[in-house]
Design a protein around this motif. Structure first.
Motif, PDB file in Angstrom:
ATOM      1  N   VAL A  13       0.843  -1.203   0.000  1.00  0.00           N
ATOM      2  CA  VAL A  13       0.000   0.000   0.000  1.00  0.00           C
ATOM      3  C   VAL A  13       0.873   1.246   0.000  1.00  0.00           C
ATOM      4  O   VAL A  13       0.603   2.218  -0.726  1.00  0.00           O
ATOM      5  N   TYR A  14       1.941   1.229   0.797  1.00  0.00           N
ATOM      6  CA  TYR A  14       2.879   2.356   0.787  1.00  0.00           C
ATOM      7  C   TYR A  14       3.461   2.551  -0.608  1.00  0.00           C
ATOM      8  O   TYR A  14       3.543   3.664  -1.110  1.00  0.00           O
ATOM      9  N   ASN A  15       3.862   1.459  -1.243  1.00  0.00           N
ATOM     10  CA  ASN A  15       4.467   1.538  -2.569  1.00  0.00           C
ATOM     11  C   ASN A  15       3.472   2.048  -3.609  1.00  0.00           C
ATOM     12  O   ASN A  15       3.838   2.822  -4.490  1.00  0.00           O
ATOM     13  N   MET A  16       2.220   1.651  -3.500  1.00  0.00           N
ATOM     14  CA  MET A  16       1.228   2.059  -4.496  1.00  0.00           C
ATOM     15  C   MET A  16       0.780   3.504  -4.326  1.00  0.00           C
ATOM     16  O   MET A  16       0.585   4.209  -5.313  1.00  0.00           O
ATOM     17  N   PHE A  17       0.586   3.951  -3.102  1.00  0.00           N
ATOM     18  CA  PHE A  17      -0.065   5.234  -2.893  1.00  0.00           C
ATOM     19  C   PHE A  17       0.830   6.345  -2.342  1.00  0.00           C
ATOM     20  O   PHE A  17       0.567   7.516  -2.596  1.00  0.00           O
ATOM     21  N   LEU A  18       1.846   6.021  -1.587  1.00  0.00           N
ATOM     22  CA  LEU A  18       2.634   7.071  -0.934  1.00  0.00           C
ATOM     23  C   LEU A  18       4.010   7.294  -1.556  1.00  0.00           C
ATOM     24  O   LEU A  18       4.539   8.399  -1.518  1.00  0.00           O
ATOM     25  N   HIS A  19       4.608   6.254  -2.079  1.00  0.00           N
ATOM     26  CA  HIS A  19       5.981   6.339  -2.580  1.00  0.00           C
ATOM     27  C   HIS A  19       6.004   7.031  -3.947  1.00  0.00           C
ATOM     28  O   HIS A  19       5.328   6.595  -4.878  1.00  0.00           O
ATOM     29  N   PRO A  20       6.786   8.122  -4.108  1.00  0.00           N
ATOM     30  CA  PRO A  20       6.844   8.800  -5.405  1.00  0.00           C
ATOM     31  C   PRO A  20       7.674   8.005  -6.416  1.00  0.00           C
ATOM     32  O   PRO A  20       8.471   7.145  -6.039  1.00  0.00           O
ATOM     33  N   ARG A  21       7.478   8.267  -7.670  1.00  0.00           N
ATOM     34  CA  ARG A  21       8.210   7.558  -8.742  1.00  0.00           C
ATOM     35  C   ARG A  21       9.693   7.922  -8.754  1.00  0.00           C
ATOM     36  O   ARG A  21      10.521   7.106  -9.092  1.00  0.00           O
ATOM     37  N   ASP A  22      10.022   9.143  -8.444  1.00  0.00           N
ATOM     38  CA  ASP A  22      11.420   9.586  -8.385  1.00  0.00           C
ATOM     39  C   ASP A  22      11.734  10.023  -6.956  1.00  0.00           C
ATOM     40  O   ASP A  22      11.696  11.211  -6.624  1.00  0.00           O
ATOM     41  N   PRO A  23      12.061   9.069  -6.084  1.00  0.00           N
ATOM     42  CA  PRO A  23      12.265   9.418  -4.670  1.00  0.00           C
ATOM     43  C   PRO A  23      13.559  10.192  -4.445  1.00  0.00           C
ATOM     44  O   PRO A  23      14.566   9.954  -5.095  1.00  0.00           O
ATOM     45  N   GLY A  24      13.492  11.106  -3.515  1.00  0.00           N
ATOM     46  CA  GLY A  24      14.676  11.852  -3.104  1.00  0.00           C
ATOM     47  C   GLY A  24      15.359  11.132  -1.952  1.00  0.00           C
ATOM     48  O   GLY A  24      14.986  10.016  -1.570  1.00  0.00           O
ATOM     49  N   PRO A  25      16.364  11.762  -1.344  1.00  0.00           N
ATOM     50  CA  PRO A  25      17.096  11.117  -0.257  1.00  0.00           C
ATOM     51  C   PRO A  25      16.237  10.798   0.961  1.00  0.00           C
ATOM     52  O   PRO A  25      16.396   9.758   1.583  1.00  0.00           O
ATOM     53  N   LEU A  26      15.321  11.695   1.294  1.00  0.00           N
ATOM     54  CA  LEU A  26      14.461  11.446   2.449  1.00  0.00           C
ATOM     55  C   LEU A  26      13.501  10.287   2.183  1.00  0.00           C
ATOM     56  O   LEU A  26      13.195   9.502   3.080  1.00  0.00           O
ATOM     57  N   TRP A  27      13.045  10.184   0.953  1.00  0.00           N
ATOM     58  CA  TRP A  27      12.179   9.055   0.595  1.00  0.00           C
ATOM     59  C   TRP A  27      12.966   7.749   0.590  1.00  0.00           C
ATOM     60  O   TRP A  27      12.410   6.676   0.792  1.00  0.00           O
TER      61      TRP A  27
END
Length: 147
Positions: A104-118
């Motif tokens: 669920v985190y991967n589908m809805f919260l995680h951005p496609r281009d994550p930064g260092p904090l992500w």
């Protein structure tokens, strides 16, 4: 007990030791399986959350192969420890729950281009998703050392 009616005390003790060692081996196999699944699951989630698109596809194939190989490895056992039998269900259900949370985190919260904090959040999600497997492995390894 037709084969063992005439066992001496020493022979009976050796037979009990042999049976206990067989149970210990099965517990170690279960613990190794949990540990391998923990490593594979953590690697899968790290690759899925932080890796490029091609790595994500291969990670899914690798974890699928690990699950099938581990299932065959466990099913081939003849003896099951009582703790392994109990832990297998609870660890499996907990792992399924944490995996759903990670998905669920991967589908809805995680951005496609994550930064260092992500990236830090991705590592935490990967560790949380596979934590029940590590718990099962540690618990089984401790039980084999106590006997």
């Amino acid at each position: 007990m037709t084969d063992h009616d005439d066992l001496s005390a020493d022979a009976a003790l050796r037979e009990v030791d042999r049976a206990q060692e067989s149970v210990r081996k099965s517990s170690r196999r279960g613990a190794r399986f949990f540990l391998a699944m923990w490593l594979g699951s953590t690697g899968y989630w790290l690759a899925t959350l932080l890796g490029p698109e091609t790595v994500k596809n291969y990670a899914g194939l690798a974890i699928g192969a690990l699950v099938v190989a581990g299932g065959v490895y466990i099913v081939r056992q003849r003896v099951y420890d009582r703790l392994l039998y109990r832990l297998a269900f609870s660890v499996t259900w907990a792992f399924m729950g944490t995996t759903v949370v990670a998905a669920v985190y991967n589908m809805f919260l995680h951005p496609r281009d994550p930064g260092p904090l992500w990236g830090v959040a991705g590592v935490l999600v990967a560790l949380i998703a596979s934590a029940p497997l590590l718990y099962g492995a540690v618990r089984m390894f401790r039980s084999t050392g106590d006997r």
